[in-house]
Enzyme design. Structure first.
Site, PDB file in Angstrom:
ATOM      1  CG  HIS A  45      -2.024   0.926   0.811  1.00 41.42           C
ATOM      2  ND1 HIS A  45      -2.917   0.780   0.109  1.00 41.42           N
ATOM      3  CD2 HIS A  45      -2.213   2.379   1.330  1.00 41.42           C
ATOM      4  CE1 HIS A  45      -3.931   1.874  -0.184  1.00 41.42           C
ATOM      5  NE2 HIS A  45      -3.245   2.866   0.506  1.00 41.42           N
ATOM      6  CE1 TYR A  69      -2.214   7.165   0.282  1.00 43.24           C
ATOM      7  CE2 TYR A  69      -1.159   5.229   1.675  1.00 43.24           C
ATOM      8  CZ  TYR A  69      -2.371   6.031   1.223  1.00 43.24           C
ATOM      9  OH  TYR A  69      -3.403   5.936   1.452  1.00 43.24           O
ATOM     10  CG  HIS A  94      -9.781   2.853  -5.575  1.00 44.37           C
ATOM     11  ND1 HIS A  94     -10.148   4.132  -5.051  1.00 44.37           N
ATOM     12  CD2 HIS A  94      -8.626   2.559  -5.084  1.00 44.37           C
ATOM     13  CE1 HIS A  94      -9.144   4.511  -4.383  1.00 44.37           C
ATOM     14  NE2 HIS A  94      -8.192   3.503  -4.335  1.00 44.37           N
ATOM     15  CG  PHE A  95      -5.982  -0.135  -9.116  1.00 41.04           C
ATOM     16  CD1 PHE A  95      -5.679  -0.505 -10.323  1.00 41.04           C
ATOM     17  CD2 PHE A  95      -6.409  -1.388  -8.577  1.00 41.04           C
ATOM     18  CE1 PHE A  95      -5.759  -1.572 -11.115  1.00 41.04           C
ATOM     19  CE2 PHE A  95      -6.440  -2.673  -8.647  1.00 41.04           C
ATOM     20  CZ  PHE A  95      -6.233  -2.762 -10.042  1.00 41.04           C
ATOM     21  CG  HIS A  96      -7.773   1.384 -14.059  1.00 41.12           C
ATOM     22  ND1 HIS A  96      -7.870   0.122 -13.518  1.00 41.12           N
ATOM     23  CD2 HIS A  96      -7.003   1.149 -15.318  1.00 41.12           C
ATOM     24  CE1 HIS A  96      -7.226  -0.921 -14.217  1.00 41.12           C
ATOM     25  NE2 HIS A  96      -6.446  -0.057 -15.157  1.00 41.12           N
ATOM     26  NE  ARG A 112      -7.736  -6.902  -8.282  1.00 39.85           N
ATOM     27  CZ  ARG A 112      -7.023  -6.533  -7.589  1.00 39.85           C
ATOM     28  NH1 ARG A 112      -7.232  -6.357  -6.267  1.00 39.85           N
ATOM     29  NH2 ARG A 112      -5.693  -5.895  -8.314  1.00 39.85           N
ATOM     30  NE  ARG A 113      -4.805  -9.519  -9.405  1.00 39.29           N
ATOM     31  CZ  ARG A 113      -3.739  -9.725  -8.404  1.00 39.29           C
ATOM     32  NH1 ARG A 113      -4.001 -10.684  -7.602  1.00 39.29           N
ATOM     33  NH2 ARG A 113      -2.888  -8.758  -8.438  1.00 39.29           N
TER      34      ARG A 113
END
Lengths: 67, 593, 268
Positions: free
Chosen positions: B246, B250, B397-399, B460-461
């Site tokens: 994680h 950042y 989210h992470f896109h 996902r995946r």
């Protein structure tokens, strides 16, 4: 540092210092964002999540049942 | 510094390449490494978007996971971190107004990172070969995805490459610290300039968090893949991965934050609202970005609920620096808009330079990050994770975060950086403006659809999210409509990516220009003089950060090791693609069709 | 520090937001009683799954009352058992472990979702109030046919659920004049005694026998069939217990050679 940060754009019409600048527009936008966050959170937690049962629950009841 | 010569000779061009020609070459190399990773990884993203939505399938589904591994590693690690090291080197040298101590050292860590990347790429792309060559006693292969959870096992050179890449980034950090220390001995009483402050705090938490993944690879995974140790404890290596996993988000987010703090106000025509709060924000990231990795393991067995709750509390408090950033950055934009004559409660928004692709790209990236903030808050919630864990929601989210907040900011920043580094004018500003808009639109389609589909359990995946025994039941819309949005978004994003690369190439082969703006960053309304000196006490913050990590991780790690042992109960490596009987594949293939 | 008033207000609002989020999650744990997957399930050596008391024979077990336990073994790329049936209005504790790599056990469209990590047992208790059919899928990449890994969870109405199993042993043929036995074995997976009736239909005859199968036990019911009553030829038979049926065919054949003389009983 000044040489690195000096910046004058042609569109520059006034200079505002920290004292005379009041970011009221920012406060409005951030307030709207705050409301969206709160409402969406409530929707996601109480409608999408808690309404999506069955859900994994604690073992406390089982333990009592077995005892 | 106030008397730095270039400002006096106003007629002369004063771009970064004029100030630091040697450093400019390394940074340019790092950026191009980043762009190559972006080009390959982005194209693979389109292959996936079309494959899993069943719009166009031209690879075999087992190869989908090779594509996915490459997409994840190239974009999440290679693209972001190469761009980061370039940006940070620029930030340190620009804000300290001095070059690196020894540019040969700078080249050394860059080359080390390149070698690491090449090794990792060889291991991953061998996954496409019918029979990959044998090296070091085993077949080249790394179909283990970005997270490489044991006991899925990759070829040793995958792990070796990762180690080289990370050690290269450590040396980059050494370079920045060295340069800062050299500056400090010349300027003993000065405050650390804000960009350098950001670089140093980010580097410090990078050291803290990569310790976990280095431990995981060097002590457990690499010896195990070489056959030196026989077993791993999957929960342990997984926990060590997320100890790093994680904080790394950042890490790649911080250069984007830096751009929003020190460049976006400038392009808005104003100044950074508050230097002290910017420092507070980066200190909070240093303190909190590592002791929360367990929030990726909310649904893992073997970790007590209390540790998950602690990780959640830390995660939630890490919202604070991002929420503060939202205010500071928007206030800085508003400041610029009002200096440009903007008026009214919200009318000033019209006075922002929306025709400038650098500004617009970064502003749209920031807007997407506000949306990502919301889905991130859901991901941070402990029990609500049952709803979204490992669904397409997370990918949505992470896109928005790495895929837009970071990637779009980097692309927008490149429109400023590449002219600075080459002394050549941007090839086409209109194309650039169209490119950032297309990215925003494409990602809106794709990410929105992904988020929605996660809510009805779409995983996902997965190469083919079509099951024999059941159908997905969306509350609103249909699976087909969601798939079309993802595919459409993927196509638009790929087009945007192509336009970006075209602009970069055309700029690089263009002619030298005299009209490159000076290499400057935003000034501050409330400057460093307003921020307490204790904020610059890096030793203190590092010590507290380490203590927080120890508090958050000692007990969970101890209980994992206590239960499963350091090396696990005889868990051998599994290389699924070389392990399966061909007959099984055939019969499975028939079942699928 | 020189912090603008609005920014101070926002700082407070942000803290309220954060505390509010944590409070909501805590409410979820305390109010609806949502529990996280944790270390309660303990650990297991993947090589010893077949010797494990719980996982050697994975499947549904009745604990007592409305409580059930389901043991599931995940492996690339299937679940054992792949079909799970439990009654509505029940409390089911799942125990899931992996034989090889990391998987998940995710019941689609619900909040039942856990990682399955080799060496660990995921334990989770779920209340099923309503009947329903759910898909189960693996949402953690587990190898090249990961996308084919799925299962089924059926929550059936309470009155349609039982854990009775019927098996029948019977000869295929019997010599005319001899007797044979059709033996019904009724297994009861529930903890409570099962009172039911076993019936045999053969020829145009129906025979019934009341039986009490003890909880978590089995009972045999033997029907003696006299070939003389049937006559030569093929005779279909059906054994029925509740909703379960087992059927077969019994052939009554002429004894070889002189033994036929032994018969002679008229079959009229």
């Amino acid at each position: 540092m000044s040489s690195k940060t000096e910046q004058r754009e042609p569109e520059h019409v006034q200079t505002l210092g920290h004292e005379e600048y009041d970011p009221i527009g920012t406060a409005i936008l951030i307030g709207i964002y705050f409301l969206i966050l709160v409402l969406l959170w409530i929707f996601m937690y109480f409608v999408e999540f808690l309404g999506n049962g069955p859900t994994v629950v604690g073992m406390a009841l089982t333990v009592v049942g077995l005892a | 510094m106030a008397t730095s010569p270039p400002t006096e000779v106003t007629a002369m061009r004063n771009a970064y390449v004029d100030q630091f020609p040697d450093e400019a070459r390394v940074i340019k190399a790092a950026f191009w490494s980043s762009f190559i990773a972006l080009a390959i990884g982005g194209t693979l993203g389109l292959v996936q978007a079309l494959h899993r939505t069943d719009v166009f399938r031209f690879i075999q589904s087992p190869d989908y996971y090779t594509v996915l591994t490459a997409h994840g590693v190239l974009l999440a690690i290679t693209f972001t971190i190469f761009f980061l090291v370039g940006t940070f080197t620029w930030a340190v040298t620009t804000s300290l107004d001095r070059g690196v101590v020894d540019v040969r050292f700078t080249w050394a860590w860059y080359i080390m990172m390149v070698i690491g990347t090449v090794l990792v790429a060889i291991a991953i792309f061998s996954g496409f070969l019918e029979s990959a060559p044998s090296v070091l006693g085993s077949e080249l292969n790394a179909d283990v995805l970005f997270t490489f959870y044991a006991p899925l096992e990759a070829h040793p050179i995958f792990y070796i490459g990762l180690v080289l890449f990370v050690v290269g980034s450590w040396l980059a950090g050494v370079d920045w610290f060295r340069t800062w220390l050299a500056w400090r001995s010349e300027n003993p009483d000065e405050r650390i300039p804000l960009p350098t402050f950001m670089v140093l705090t980010t580097t410090l938490f990078w050291y803290i968090c990569t310790f976990g993944v280095a431990l995981s690879i060097l002590v457990f995974l690499l010896p195990w893949s070489l056959g030196i140790t026989e077993s791993v404890n999957p929960l342990l290596t997984r926990t060590l991965f997320w100890y790093f996993g994680h904080a790394v988000v950042y890490f790649w987010l911080m250069p984007a934050y830096m751009m929003w703090y020190i460049m976006l106000p400038k392009f808005s025509g104003g100044k950074l609202f508050s230097d002290p709060l910017a420092r507070v924000v980066f200190v909070l990231f240093l303190l909190l970005s590592t002791p929360l990795g367990i929030h990726h393991q909310y649904l893992d067995p073997g970790i007590a609920e209390g540790y998950k709750f602690i990780a959640m509390t830390n995660t939630m408090f890490l919202l604070l620096p991002s929420l503060l950033t939202a205010f500071t950055v928007v206030a800085s934009m508003e400041h610029g808009a009002r200096q440009r004559g903007g008026e009214g409660y919200l009318g000033w928004l019209k006075a922002l330079p929306w025709r400038n692709p650098i500004f617009t790209g970064m502003a749209l990236a920031g807007l997407m990050f506000a949306a990502a903030g919301f889905s991130g808050m859901i991901n941070a919630g402990m029990n609500i994770n049952y709803l979204v864990h490992n669904t397409w929601w997370v990918v949505g989210h992470f896109h928005l975060t790495v895929g837009t907040a970071v990637a779009l900011t980097f692309m927008a920043a490149s429109y400023w950086f590449i002219p600075q580094l080459t002394g050549k004018e941007l090839w086409n500003r209109s194309v650039a403006l169209g490119q950032v808009l297309l990215w925003f639109i494409g990602m809106t389609f794709m990410s929105n659809a992904m988020h929605r589909s996660g809510l009805f359990g779409m995983p996902r995946r997965t190469a083919e999210p079509q099951y024999q025994g059941f159908d997905f039941e969306p509350a609103v819309g249909t699976v087909g409509e969601i798939n079309m949005q993802v595919a459409l978004g993927g196509v638009i994003l790929t087009l945007s990516l192509a336009l970006f690369l075209l602009n970069m190439i055309m700029t690089s082969i263009g002619d030298d220009s005299e009209s490159i703006p000076d290499n400057t960053y935003a000034g501050t309304l409330s400057g460093a003089e307003d921020s307490p000196r204790i904020l610059d006490n890096l030793k203190l913050w590092t010590a507290i950060a380490v203590v927080l990590v120890i508090i958050a991780y000692t007990l969970p790690l101890a209980s994992i090791i206590d239960a499963g042992g350091l090396f696990g109960p005889g868990i051998e490596g599994v290389r699924l693609s070389t392990w399966v009987d061909p007959a099984v594949i055939e019969s499975l293939g028939e079942v699928i069709r | 520090m020189n912090i603008h008033t609005y920014e101070k207000v926002w700082l407070v609002a942000a803290m309220v937001l954060i505390v509010g989020f944590i409070a909501t999650i805590t409410y979820g744990a305390v109010g609806p009683g949502i529990a996280m997957i944790d270390d309660e399930g303990g650990d297991i050596n993947p090589d010893e799954i077949n010797d494990d008391e719980r996982f050697a024979e994975p499947g549904v077990e009745h604990v007592g009352g409305n409580e059930y336990e389901v043991a599931v073994v995940a492996q690339a790329w299937s679940y054992t058992p792949s079909q799970i049936e439990v009654p509505a209005n029940s409390e089911v504790t799942f125990y899931v472990t992996s034989r090889d790599v990391t998987h998940s056990f995710s019941v689609v469209g619900t909040n039942v979702n856990t990682m399955v990590i080799p060496g660990q047992v995921s334990e989770m208790t779920v209340k099923f109030d309503e009947p329903g059919e759910y898909g189960i899928l693996c949402n953690e990449y587990c190898g090249e046919y990961h996308h084919t890994m799925e299962g089924k969870l059926n929550v059936v109405p309470e009155d349609e659920f039982d854990m009775t199993e019927l098996s029948v042993e019977a000869d295929d043929e019997v010599e005319s004049g001899n007797e044979t036995t059709i033996t019904a074995n009724v297994e009861n997976g529930m903890q409570e005694d099962l009172e039911t009736t076993v019936s045999l239909e053969i020829g145009d005859e129906t025979r019934e026998e009341a039986v009490t199968v003890p909880g978590d036990g089995s009972e045999e019911v033997a029907f003696t069939v006299d070939s003389a009553d049937l006559g030569e030829g093929d005779h279909d038979w059906t054994v029925t217990v509740d909703d379960y049926e087992e059927s077969g065919t019994l052939s009554v054949v002429t004894p070889d050679g002189n033994e036929s003389a032994d018969g002679g009983d008229g079959d009229a």
